[in-house]
Design a protein around this motif. Structure first.
Motif, PDB file in Angstrom:
ATOM      1  N   ALA A   1     -11.707   1.336   9.387  1.00  0.00           N
ATOM      2  CA  ALA A   1     -10.323   1.636   9.021  1.00  0.00           C
ATOM      3  C   ALA A   1      -9.405   0.501   9.454  1.00  0.00           C
ATOM      4  O   ALA A   1      -9.381   0.116  10.630  1.00  0.00           O
ATOM      5  CB  ALA A   1      -9.880   2.940   9.671  1.00  0.00           C
TER       6      ALA A   1
ATOM      7  N   LEU B   1       0.847  -1.190   0.000  1.00  0.00           N
ATOM      8  CA  LEU B   1       0.000   0.000   0.000  1.00  0.00           C
ATOM      9  C   LEU B   1       0.882   1.239   0.000  1.00  0.00           C
ATOM     10  O   LEU B   1       1.863   1.303   0.748  1.00  0.00           O
ATOM     11  CB  LEU B   1      -0.903   0.002   1.243  1.00  0.00           C
TER      12      LEU B   1
ATOM     13  N   ARG C   1     -10.306   2.313   0.327  1.00  0.00           N
ATOM     14  CA  ARG C   1      -9.552   3.443  -0.209  1.00  0.00           C
ATOM     15  C   ARG C   1      -9.159   4.356   0.952  1.00  0.00           C
ATOM     16  O   ARG C   1      -9.528   4.119   2.102  1.00  0.00           O
ATOM     17  CB  ARG C   1     -10.364   4.201  -1.255  1.00  0.00           C
ATOM     18  N   TRP C   2      -8.422   5.429   0.641  1.00  0.00           N
ATOM     19  CA  TRP C   2      -8.008   6.395   1.655  1.00  0.00           C
ATOM     20  C   TRP C   2      -9.139   7.393   1.933  1.00  0.00           C
ATOM     21  O   TRP C   2      -9.831   7.821   1.008  1.00  0.00           O
ATOM     22  CB  TRP C   2      -6.759   7.158   1.196  1.00  0.00           C
ATOM     23  N   TRP C   3      -9.277   7.759   3.206  1.00  0.00           N
ATOM     24  CA  TRP C   3     -10.282   8.709   3.659  1.00  0.00           C
ATOM     25  C   TRP C   3      -9.644   9.734   4.569  1.00  0.00           C
ATOM     26  O   TRP C   3      -8.729   9.415   5.330  1.00  0.00           O
ATOM     27  CB  TRP C   3     -11.409   8.006   4.425  1.00  0.00           C
TER      28      TRP C   3
ATOM     29  N   ARG D   1       1.271   5.220   0.723  1.00  0.00           N
ATOM     30  CA  ARG D   1       0.663   6.265   1.545  1.00  0.00           C
ATOM     31  C   ARG D   1       0.336   7.496   0.705  1.00  0.00           C
ATOM     32  O   ARG D   1       1.077   7.840  -0.214  1.00  0.00           O
ATOM     33  CB  ARG D   1       1.590   6.646   2.692  1.00  0.00           C
TER      34      ARG D   1
ATOM     35  N   SER E   1      -3.891   3.576   9.345  1.00  0.00           N
ATOM     36  CA  SER E   1      -3.797   4.996   9.015  1.00  0.00           C
ATOM     37  C   SER E   1      -2.456   5.264   8.357  1.00  0.00           C
ATOM     38  O   SER E   1      -1.616   4.362   8.215  1.00  0.00           O
ATOM     39  CB  SER E   1      -3.947   5.852  10.275  1.00  0.00           C
ATOM     40  N   GLU E   2      -2.240   6.497   7.961  1.00  0.00           N
ATOM     41  CA  GLU E   2      -0.984   6.883   7.338  1.00  0.00           C
ATOM     42  C   GLU E   2       0.152   7.003   8.351  1.00  0.00           C
ATOM     43  O   GLU E   2       1.321   7.058   7.971  1.00  0.00           O
ATOM     44  CB  GLU E   2      -1.157   8.221   6.624  1.00  0.00           C
TER      45      GLU E   2
ATOM     46  N   GLN F   1      -5.330  10.611   7.749  1.00  0.00           N
ATOM     47  CA  GLN F   1      -5.986   9.848   6.691  1.00  0.00           C
ATOM     48  C   GLN F   1      -5.984   8.356   7.037  1.00  0.00           C
ATOM     49  O   GLN F   1      -4.973   7.815   7.490  1.00  0.00           O
ATOM     50  CB  GLN F   1      -5.279  10.087   5.350  1.00  0.00           C
ATOM     51  N   TYR F   2      -7.125   7.711   6.805  1.00  0.00           N
ATOM     52  CA  TYR F   2      -7.302   6.302   7.127  1.00  0.00           C
ATOM     53  C   TYR F   2      -7.641   5.514   5.872  1.00  0.00           C
ATOM     54  O   TYR F   2      -8.312   6.013   4.964  1.00  0.00           O
ATOM     55  CB  TYR F   2      -8.418   6.109   8.153  1.00  0.00           C
ATOM     56  N   TYR F   3      -7.188   4.268   5.867  1.00  0.00           N
ATOM     57  CA  TYR F   3      -7.463   3.370   4.742  1.00  0.00           C
ATOM     58  C   TYR F   3      -8.496   2.340   5.195  1.00  0.00           C
ATOM     59  O   TYR F   3      -8.306   1.654   6.206  1.00  0.00           O
ATOM     60  CB  TYR F   3      -6.189   2.652   4.313  1.00  0.00           C
TER      61      TYR F   3
ATOM     62  N   ARG G   1      -0.565  -2.872   9.369  1.00  0.00           N
ATOM     63  CA  ARG G   1      -1.704  -3.116   8.469  1.00  0.00           C
ATOM     64  C   ARG G   1      -1.861  -4.612   8.188  1.00  0.00           C
ATOM     65  O   ARG G   1      -0.903  -5.385   8.336  1.00  0.00           O
ATOM     66  CB  ARG G   1      -1.539  -2.332   7.174  1.00  0.00           C
TER      67      ARG G   1
END
Length: 238
Positions: free
Chosen positions: A200, A83, A230-232, A85, A203-204, A102-104, A212
């Motif tokens: 989530a 993944l 996806r990223w949020w 970032r 996170s980043e 930001q969270y995935y 992860r």
């Protein structure tokens, strides 16, 4: 004084008596037969048969194959999915006083969780008229997802939800700041900001990103939920 004939008779009786013969024979056995038995045992002891040992194949297998198997299993279980970032956010989250995190993960509204529980695990839900039905259904849905995927460390975060996965509008950041501090004009504070709960998986941030899930776990999550993560941009207390 006894006669000579009586003395001779007594001497003859003692020599020929059974007890005398038994003692004599027992002495003969102790002194003559026992050593002969011991000597015969020593002489008759067989020599061990000749045997050639086989090559040590089992040790070779343990050294070469076992560590390779163990290592491959560990790697498959612990290697996180690949993944990239996203770029860091420059806008400040007024709740935490630093850039937005930001969270995935997956956007999962509450009503989606309830429907999911009713479909996948209805046997563990209370009656529909129970006052805690919706709360229990959402909890059971999360537990079901964790049990199937093996991901127990996910978080639910409220995030900005722009249409079609587009970047968060700049006006939303300004409106979020005005709403939090109750500042700015009424027009800014009246801007509608769409948000959504996100399941989530990381996170980043460094610690979370390193922990992860694996690719296999992400595949199971995507199959259960029905669409890709996806990223949020999080607008929660984080």
């Amino acid at each position: 004084m006894p006669s000579l004939s009586k003395l001779f008779k007594a001497a003859t009786t003692n020599v020929s008596s059974p007890s005398h013969h038994r003692d004599c024979h027992s002495n003969d056995l102790e002194t003559t037969t026992a050593p002969e038995i011991e000597t015969s045992v020593v002489r008759q002891q067989p020599e061990p048969f000749k045997l050639v040992r086989p090559p040590k194949q089992s040790n070779d297998l343990e050294i070469t194959t076992a560590p390779e198997t163990d290592t491959s299993v560990v790697r498959q279980q612990t290697e996180p999915f690949k993944l990239a970032r996203p770029p860091k956010q420059s806008h400040i989250n007024p709740i935490i006083g630093r850039p937005y995190t930001q969270y995935y993960g997956y956007a999962i509204p509450n009503d989606w969780l309830i429907r999911f529980a009713e479909k996948e695990c209805p046997e563990v839900l209370p009656e529909r008229d129970h006052k805690c039905y919706e709360r229990d259904a959402m909890l059971r849905a999360r537990e079901f997802i964790s049990a199937r995927s093996g991901v127990w460390s996910f978080d639910f975060k409220f995030c900005f939800n722009p249409q079609d996965g587009s970047p968060v509008p700049l006006l939303w950041f300004e409106a979020f700041m005005a709403k939090y501090f109750k500042s700015g004009d009424d027009e800014i504070r009246a801007v509608q900001i769409d948000t959504v709960p996100v399941l989530a998986v990381c996170s980043e941030q460094d610690d979370s990103f390193k922990e992860r899930p694996t690719q296999e776990q992400i595949d199971v999550l995507t199959q259960l939920i029905g669409y890709a993560p996806r990223w949020w941009v999080c607008c929660d207390y984080d």
